[in-house]
Design a protein around this motif. Structure first.
Motif, mmCIF file in Angstrom:
data_model
loop_
_atom_site.group_PDB
_atom_site.id
_atom_site.type_symbol
_atom_site.label_atom_id
_atom_site.label_comp_id
_atom_site.label_asym_id
_atom_site.label_seq_id
_atom_site.Cartn_x
_atom_site.Cartn_y
_atom_site.Cartn_z
ATOM 1 N N LYS A 154 0.834 -1.206 0.000
ATOM 2 C CA LYS A 154 0.000 0.000 0.000
ATOM 3 C C LYS A 154 0.867 1.253 0.000
ATOM 4 N N ILE A 155 1.948 1.211 0.776
ATOM 5 C CA ILE A 155 2.830 2.376 0.902
ATOM 6 C C ILE A 155 3.452 2.746 -0.443
ATOM 7 N N ILE A 156 3.941 1.738 -1.174
ATOM 8 C CA ILE A 156 4.662 2.049 -2.411
ATOM 9 C C ILE A 156 3.743 2.469 -3.542
ATOM 10 N N GLN A 157 2.442 2.393 -3.324
ATOM 11 C CA GLN A 157 1.510 2.881 -4.335
ATOM 12 C C GLN A 157 1.337 4.398 -4.274
ATOM 13 N N GLU A 158 1.781 5.017 -3.189
ATOM 14 C CA GLU A 158 1.521 6.433 -2.995
ATOM 15 C C GLU A 158 2.720 7.301 -3.367
ATOM 16 N N ASN A 159 2.567 8.042 -4.452
ATOM 17 C CA ASN A 159 3.597 8.958 -4.923
ATOM 18 C C ASN A 159 3.229 10.367 -4.474
ATOM 19 N N LEU A 160 4.124 11.000 -3.715
ATOM 20 C CA LEU A 160 3.816 12.317 -3.148
ATOM 21 C C LEU A 160 4.333 13.489 -3.990
ATOM 22 N N SER A 161 4.812 13.209 -5.181
ATOM 23 C CA SER A 161 5.388 14.259 -6.028
ATOM 24 C C SER A 161 4.457 15.452 -6.199
ATOM 25 N N SER A 162 3.193 15.191 -6.434
ATOM 26 C CA SER A 162 2.246 16.271 -6.731
ATOM 27 C C SER A 162 1.899 17.113 -5.506
ATOM 28 N N TYR A 163 2.267 16.629 -4.302
ATOM 29 C CA TYR A 163 1.953 17.364 -3.073
ATOM 30 C C TYR A 163 3.086 18.289 -2.622
ATOM 31 N N LEU A 164 4.271 18.106 -3.187
ATOM 32 C CA LEU A 164 5.450 18.812 -2.681
ATOM 33 C C LEU A 164 5.313 20.330 -2.739
ATOM 34 N N SER A 165 4.695 20.838 -3.777
ATOM 35 C CA SER A 165 4.559 22.293 -3.922
ATOM 36 C C SER A 165 3.621 22.890 -2.876
ATOM 37 N N GLU A 166 2.870 22.028 -2.168
ATOM 38 C CA GLU A 166 1.928 22.501 -1.159
ATOM 39 C C GLU A 166 2.562 22.618 0.232
ATOM 40 N N ILE A 167 3.799 22.170 0.378
ATOM 41 C CA ILE A 167 4.474 22.249 1.678
ATOM 42 C C ILE A 167 4.813 23.708 1.991
ATOM 43 N N LYS A 168 4.330 24.184 3.104
ATOM 44 C CA LYS A 168 4.507 25.586 3.482
ATOM 45 C C LYS A 168 5.510 25.791 4.621
ATOM 46 N N VAL A 169 5.901 24.724 5.283
ATOM 47 C CA VAL A 169 6.834 24.871 6.403
ATOM 48 C C VAL A 169 8.267 24.919 5.866
ATOM 49 N N PRO A 170 9.176 25.608 6.563
ATOM 50 C CA PRO A 170 10.586 25.634 6.135
ATOM 51 C C PRO A 170 11.134 24.210 6.042
ATOM 52 N N THR A 171 11.806 23.901 4.941
ATOM 53 C CA THR A 171 12.238 22.519 4.697
ATOM 54 C C THR A 171 13.712 22.427 4.341
ATOM 55 N N ILE A 172 14.394 21.502 5.028
ATOM 56 C CA ILE A 172 15.799 21.199 4.753
ATOM 57 C C ILE A 172 15.866 19.779 4.196
ATOM 58 N N ILE A 173 16.469 19.629 3.028
ATOM 59 C CA ILE A 173 16.614 18.315 2.393
ATOM 60 C C ILE A 173 18.074 17.886 2.541
ATOM 61 N N ILE A 174 18.289 16.687 3.059
ATOM 62 C CA ILE A 174 19.652 16.178 3.277
ATOM 63 C C ILE A 174 19.798 14.839 2.552
ATOM 64 N N TRP A 175 20.878 14.695 1.773
ATOM 65 C CA TRP A 175 20.987 13.495 0.928
ATOM 66 C C TRP A 175 22.439 13.071 0.757
#
Length: 226
Positions: A154-175
């Motif tokens: 069930k988890i791997i069926q959900e792609n969150l790509s289309s929701y990313l632009s809706e994130i309003k909180v300050p975000t730090i990406i570490i990779w």
């Protein structure tokens, strides 16, 4: 006191984050690292869960521990949960840390590959099948059983790509640039999609930044705990 909630990845647990937690505590940070349901010492859910079920579990955990406004860090699958939590409850998040988050799911290909591989290699011993899964599709599927296997699908069926632009909180990406579990190319895509986000990269580190470079990870987190 500064408080941070850390959500671990799939197949991981709070124990894997003990070194990171210990360093943060020495800097006077209050750290919460729960075992998500189905991992570590936490019981598996009674039915197959979706990402939203984990989000609500985190909300309940926050209420029980009087976490009203805090920093949120999600690693890998924990990043999936963290993204949806920040979308649903942005007022609770001071800043979001996404550490190699598994939020871009190439679901149709991966799911079909898992099904076909499971069928084609069904006659092989389980340890051989695990090796094949890791080499061919880098999947956690063979290490899951029962309700957690259903949850994984069930988890791997959900792609969150289309929701990313809706994130309003300050975000730090570490990779980690050597990451082969969540491709490093996803880091730049996510940075472009999340408004105002900042990307930090570790040149010689793979997917498990908390195990491969815990001190370096903590130093990068501390820079943005404000």
């Amino acid at each position: 006191m500064t408080e941070i909630l850390i959500l671990h990845g799939w197949g991981s647990s709070s124990a894997k984050w003990e070194e990171v937690k210990g360093i943060l505590v020495r800097y006077g940070i209050k750290v919460f690292v729960p075992d998500l349901p189905g991992f570590g010492y936490s019981q598996a859910p009674s039915r197959a869960w979706a990402v939203d079920d984990y989000v609500e579990w985190v909300r309940e955990f926050c209420e029980k521990n009087n976490l009203s406004q805090f920093f949120l860090l999600g690693h890998s699958f924990g990043g999936t949960v963290a993204v949806k939590f920040s979308l649903k409850y942005p007022e609770k998040i001071k800043k979001l840390f996404l550490v190699a988050p598994a939020i871009i799911r190439r679901k149709s290909f991966q799911k079909e590959t898992i099904k076909k591989t499971a069928s084609f290699f069904s006659f092989l011993p389980s340890f051989i099948k695990k090796i094949i899964y890791k080499l061919l599709i880098r999947s956690d599927y063979p290490a899951t059983f029962g309700v957690m296997r259903e949850t994984y699908l069930k988890i791997i069926q959900e792609n969150l790509s289309s929701y990313l632009s809706e994130i309003k909180v300050p975000t730090i990406i570490i990779w980690g640039e050597k990451d082969i579990i969540t491709p490093f190319s996803d880091a730049h895509f996510i940075k472009e999609k999340i408004p105002g986000s900042k990307l930090k990269t570790f040149p010689d580190v793979g997917h498990s930044l908390h195990k491969e470079a815990p001190a370096q990870l903590v130093q990068n987190i501390l820079q943005d705990l404000q």
